[in-house]
Motif scaffolding. Structure first.
Motif, PDB file in Angstrom:
ATOM      1  N   GLN A 157       0.829  -1.198   0.000  1.00  0.00           N
ATOM      2  CA  GLN A 157       0.000   0.000   0.000  1.00  0.00           C
ATOM      3  C   GLN A 157       0.866   1.251   0.000  1.00  0.00           C
ATOM      4  O   GLN A 157       1.834   1.358   0.758  1.00  0.00           O
ATOM      5  N   ASP A 214     -10.166  -0.021  -5.473  1.00  0.00           N
ATOM      6  CA  ASP A 214      -9.595  -0.574  -4.256  1.00  0.00           C
ATOM      7  C   ASP A 214      -8.936  -1.924  -4.463  1.00  0.00           C
ATOM      8  O   ASP A 214      -8.063  -2.331  -3.691  1.00  0.00           O
ATOM      9  N   SER A 215      -9.324  -2.642  -5.529  1.00  0.00           N
ATOM     10  CA  SER A 215      -8.771  -3.984  -5.745  1.00  0.00           C
ATOM     11  C   SER A 215      -8.152  -4.169  -7.125  1.00  0.00           C
ATOM     12  O   SER A 215      -7.651  -5.253  -7.426  1.00  0.00           O
ATOM     13  N   ALA A 267      -3.482  -4.696  -2.670  1.00  0.00           N
ATOM     14  CA  ALA A 267      -4.759  -5.027  -2.041  1.00  0.00           C
ATOM     15  C   ALA A 267      -4.825  -6.475  -1.597  1.00  0.00           C
ATOM     16  O   ALA A 267      -5.482  -6.795  -0.621  1.00  0.00           O
TER      17      ALA A 267
END
Length: 276
Positions: A157, A214-215, A267
């Motif tokens: 991240q 997000d993924s 992720a």
């Protein structure tokens, strides 16, 4: 499937026993950013962490039975796409494929170089949703370890490799023209990491797909021309010397305005140690 899930879906099946090669050629250190549709040939010694998934029983003896790609992220840990392990691709459950192999160090799939490793264990992300395509991850544990030089580190991240405009490379043995012209030797295409707004505009949730920042991460070029394609699914997208994505889906191959969509490694990385 489309070009929506970038896999080789239909190849004649010819059973053939798998013979393990004896020696792996020692690789050079991982050099990810050097420099598949619009790509160029590259040797596995330059990208030793790129592997081919194989089943001759399902896909035939040509090209060593290759049907997807993968990336080595630990001595015995290979990441690939969850959809590569699906019935849609294999025609059966993955545990019903007796000769599922991970081929390491084989540049030319018509040859016998490198080593074919049986899968000691396979974990498919139970959160993977085929329709939404989020969480497209599977982890294959090899039957014995590889040397450290075969491992590419995973992006975490906040990694700067995800910054829009970052130069990246996608690797695979898949379709090089978008017309079923599958490669026998490993290819690499250079692309750019794109910002999420561009990806959401390209895939707003229509029948072509729903981009989920997000993924997922997407990469390509504004005019198209460079991209992953059929047969490249599960293969690595590498930027800054780190694995940032796995080939997952997209619309067409190398089409302007339709970039390739990849599983975002940052992720899914937390899932890997427990199952790899």
């Amino acid at each position: 499937m489309r070009r929506s899930l970038r896999s080789l879906l239909a190849v004649s099946a010819v059973p053939l026993a798998v013979a393990l090669a004896l020696v792996l050629v020692a690789p050079a250190p991982a050099t990810a950013d050097r420099g598949v549709v619009g790509g160029q040939p590259v040797r596995t010694v330059e990208a030793p962490w790129v592997v081919a998934l194989s089943s001759r029983e399902v896909f035939g003896a040509a090209r060593s039975g290759q049907f997807c790609g993968g990336a080595v992220v630990g001595p015995t840990t290979v990441l690939t796409a969850a959809h590569c392990m699906s019935r849609a691709v294999l025609g059966r459950s993955w545990w019903e494929v007796p000769d599922l192999r991970v081929i390491v160090g084989r540049n030319d799939l018509r040859g016998t170089a490198g080593v074919e490793y049986p899968a000691a264990r396979v974990w498919v992300n139970p959160a993977y949703e085929g329709d939404e395509r989020a969480g497209d991850l599977a982890v294959i544990t090899l039957s014995r370890p590889l040397p450290p030089a075969y491992v590419v580190p995973m992006a975490r991240q906040g990694d700067p490799a995800y910054r829009p405009g970052t130069r990246a490379a996608v690797y695979g043995w898949g379709d090089t023209e978008g017309d079923g012209s599958y490669a026998s030797t490993l290819h690499m295409a250079t692309v750019r990491v794109l910002d999420d707004a561009t990806c959401e505009t390209a895939y707003p949730g229509s029948t072509e797909g729903d981009y989920q920042a997000d993924s997922m991460v997407c990469a390509g070029l504004p005019k198209g021309g460079h991209d992953a394609c059929q047969g490249d699914s599960g293969g690595p997208l590498v930027a800054g010397g780190r694995l940032v994505g796995l080939v997952s889906w997209g619309s067409g191959c190398a089409v302007a305005g339709r970039p390739g969509v990849y599983t975002r490694i940052s992720a899914v990385a937390p899932l890997v140690p427990a199952h790899g």
